[in-house]
Design a protein around this motif. Structure first.
Motif, PDB file in Angstrom:
ATOM      1  N   UNK A 185       1.210   5.489  -6.101  1.00 38.37           N
ATOM      2  CA  UNK A 185      -0.107   4.823  -6.035  1.00 38.37           C
ATOM      3  C   UNK A 185      -0.656   3.678  -7.317  1.00 38.37           C
ATOM      4  N   UNK A 186      -0.078   4.621  -8.371  1.00 35.93           N
ATOM      5  CA  UNK A 186      -0.567   5.015  -9.841  1.00 35.93           C
ATOM      6  C   UNK A 186       0.149   2.964 -10.283  1.00 35.93           C
ATOM      7  N   UNK A 209       4.329  11.582   0.726  1.00 34.81           N
ATOM      8  CA  UNK A 209       3.291  12.338   1.096  1.00 34.81           C
ATOM      9  C   UNK A 209       1.394  11.549   0.012  1.00 34.81           C
ATOM     10  N   UNK A 210       0.519  12.007   0.698  1.00 35.38           N
ATOM     11  CA  UNK A 210      -0.453  11.071   1.257  1.00 35.38           C
ATOM     12  C   UNK A 210      -1.001  12.437  -0.368  1.00 35.38           C
ATOM     13  N   UNK A 214      -3.822  12.550  -4.043  1.00 32.55           N
ATOM     14  CA  UNK A 214      -4.074  11.539  -4.771  1.00 32.55           C
ATOM     15  C   UNK A 214      -3.960  12.998  -6.147  1.00 32.55           C
ATOM     16  N   UNK A 215      -2.952  13.105  -6.617  1.00 27.84           N
ATOM     17  CA  UNK A 215      -2.708  14.132  -7.771  1.00 27.84           C
ATOM     18  C   UNK A 215      -0.915  13.354  -8.310  1.00 27.84           C
ATOM     19  N   UNK A 252       1.918  12.044  -6.479  1.00 29.45           N
ATOM     20  CA  UNK A 252       2.663  11.620  -7.125  1.00 29.45           C
ATOM     21  C   UNK A 252       4.098  11.625  -7.089  1.00 29.45           C
TER      22      UNK A 252
END
Lengths: 180, 441
Positions: A112-113, A156-157, A159-160, A164
């Motif tokens: 997502x980045x 996978x969910x 935000x780390x 990622x």
């Protein structure tokens, strides 16, 4: 593989497939502690002790078991294949050469980045890198298509960096010609 | 029948003499204002309460005042005075307001009007703007609308006030198309949705079976272009709002994405992926002839054309990382315009032509920024963790964007060019990829 063990495996395969079709070829043994790469959502390779329940030859589970993984991972904003990814693709190619009726879609993904549109292109670059590598290993390009999901379908969910890293991937999805 | 065709403007007076006193009551929106202008917006009375499918005209008059209040407050340029403290004028008093009462409340401007039901079933909303101190009428307009479109009369009135007091075109009678999101991130359901600028009249355009991304309004607003995974073939589509008719654009064998209409509405720009390389193409929508505009071995994407149609801004990683480039409309003369630390992505050329909004990626943050087309004057406007997809208000003063919180929700937000007035745009579900329409006719 010792002969009695091979017979057990064959019997299990025939039982599991629910038909009397015999196979001329037995799968090679499951990889020994192969590729410790994370396998989110992927069918887990069978434990090394459970030889009797080895996946049906030519099936998706067999593909994952033999190749060690259905996916390879990439660095941040990168689409080159590192040694580990190449080793996985070498095993995927060996399996695909053995089952020439199988067709595959290589799905490329980004974490997502990145911005949405750039990530669509980046995902496609990753899928292409995997496809080109498999083709170079003797898998006919006509058997493979690519599709990019950009950042729209993370594995996978989270935000780390750990999440990622699992989401920057190219997944070989077998779409037809499978044993079942 | 298109609502727009039924919306017509009644000239209640022929001419509005500009007076020196009137010229002094003005909101400067370029510098960012220290204090928003106090403005009074009393309930719009009705000469006779008539029942309509949208409620009786007295109730509609209250709602109209509420919509105008929300619009003007949302601009950050006005401070509406609490309506409960205001006089409740009768219809007869609209032309002769009780200025003294508004002065005691320190209002500088007065927005008033009325709602009447017409024999043909339409509504007329009269809209008046007065300078409270000089007691002069600054503007008046009447809007006759079908009952179902009554909110648009309130938006038109808001635009009249905004325009008269700022000297700039308004942006309230507009719509937003965006992607509505729901479900876990690993299997998100994404649907196209459309709504008024203030979130009203929300409806879904697609059912969610296929991933849809990056919708864009055509200048005429009757067509939307977007990207869809329908049939597991990610490519650019057109959607006709009136008929609901959809069609894929072009017959490219590979992925097409990042659509953007040309300002004249005749062309569609988008990226075509081929062997890990993305190039920008332009399709003439009448002939469907397509032309490739870039050829670098790179990801060239997110094209956006200048309002005069002469140049295109886009992002490319041809220099190693994502940066902004401006080229001529025929693809020649590409020049990099973004420099400095970090990456620059997703440019959108302002409808005024003076600025380009984009995503500044630096230090792990994605923030909305603006830059002049010559690459000078970069300013960062937001401070989110992941802000992206900037889209301009039709007057080039406000930017809508997607904010994704770390590990959290995606929502729509707006920010004005000062960067000080940032607001949440309400949507029923999570939201991303907004596109702001032009002013409705």
């Amino acid at each position: 593989m010792s002969r009695p063990l091979a017979l057990v495996a064959l019997a299990a395969a025939v039982l599991a497939s629910g038909c009397a079709r015999t196979r001329e070829e037995l799968p090679p043994p499951p990889p020994q502690a192969a590729a410790p790469a994370p396998l989110p959502e992927a069918a887990a390779p069978p434990p090394s002790t459970a030889v009797g329940t080895t996946a049906i030859p030519g099936s998706m589970a067999d593909f994952v078991a033999q190749a060690g993984s259905d996916r390879v991972f990439f660095g941040l904003d990168r689409y080159d294949l590192d040694a580990e990814a190449q080793a996985t693709l070498d095993r995927q190619a060996a399996w695909l050469r053995r089952y020439p009726a199988v067709r595959a879609t290589i799905e490329g993904h980004a974490d997502e980045r990145g911005t949405r549109e750039y990530n669509l292109a980046l995902g496609e670059r990753r899928a292409n890198a995997a496809r080109n590598y498999l083709a170079a290993q003797g898998v006919a390009p006509s058997r493979m298509t690519v599709i990019s999901y950009g950042k729209e379908r993370p594995a996978v969910e989270g935000a780390n960096e750990e999440a990622w890293a699992q989401n920057r991937r190219a997944v070989t999805v077998l779409v037809s010609g499978l044993a079942n | 029948m298109p609502r727009a065709a039924l919306l017509r403007c009644l000239a209640l007076v022929l001419a509005l003499p500009a007076t020196p006193a009137a010229a002094q009551l003005r909101v400067d929106i370029t510098e960012g204002i220290a204090a928003p202008m106090p403005i009074a917006i009393p309930v719009f009375p009705t000469p006779a309460a008539v029942s309509t499918p949208a409620g009786d005209t007295a109730t509609i008059g209250q709602a109209v005042a509420g919509i105008i209040t929300a619009n003007l407050a949302g601009s950050g340029l006005f401070r509406p005075i609490d309506r409960a403290a205001l006089p409740r004028p009768t219809a007869a008093e609209i032309l002769k307001p009780a200025f003294f009462a508004y002065r005691t409340l320190a209002a500088q401007a007065l927005v008033s009007g009325f709602v009447t039901a017409n024999p043909d079933g339409t509504l007329t909303v009269g809209c008046y703007l007065h300078d409270v101190f000089s007691e002069e009428e600054l503007a008046r307009q009447g809007f006759t609308v079908p009952v179902a479109g009554w909110r648009r009369a309130a938006h038109k009135c808001s635009d009249m006030v905004y325009t008269r007091l700022t000297g700039e075109a308004g942006y309230f009678d507009t719509r937003i198309v965006y992607v509505s999101e729901t479900g876990p991130r690993t299997s998100r359901v994404k649907r196209l949705a459309i709504m008024d600028q203030d979130g009203a009249n929300h409806r879904f355009l697609t059912g969610g079976q296929s991933i849809v991304l990056t919708p864009r309004f055509a200048p005429g607003q009757q067509t939307i272009s977007y990207m869809s995974y329908e049939g597991n073939r990610p490519r650019v589509w057109l959607y006709a709002l009136g008929s609901g008719r959809r069609e894929a654009v072009g017959s490219f064998q590979s992925m097409t994405f990042a659509p953007a209409f040309t300002p004249d509405g005749r062309g569609l720009l988008f990226s075509v992926m081929a062997s890990g390389n993305a190039d920008i193409h332009m399709v003439d929508l009448a002939s469907r002839a397509s032309r490739r505009l870039t050829s670098a071995s790179a990801i060239d994407t997110s094209p956006s054309m200048s309002p005069d149609g002469r140049r295109i801004v886009f992002e490319s990683d041809r220099g190693g990382t994502q940066q902004l480039y401006v080229m001529n409309a025929d693809g020649s003369g590409a020049t990099r315009i973004s420099f400095g630390e970090g990456r620059a992505a997703s440019p959108a050329w302002s409808p005024r032509g003076d600025l380009i909004a984009f995503v500044r990626i630096r230090g792990g943050q994605f923030r909305i920024a603006v830059i002049r087309p010559d690459g000078t004057g970069e300013r960062v406007l937001t401070d989110g963790w992941a802000d992206e997809n900037p889209t301009w208000s039709p007057n080039g003063r406000v930017i809508l964007f997607t904010r994704t919180e770390r590990g959290g929700r995606s929502t729509l937000r707006s920010v004005d060019l000062t960067g000080r007035n940032e607001r949440a745009i309400p949507t029923p579900l999570e939201a991303s990829d907004p596109s702001w329409s032009a002013l409705l006719p």
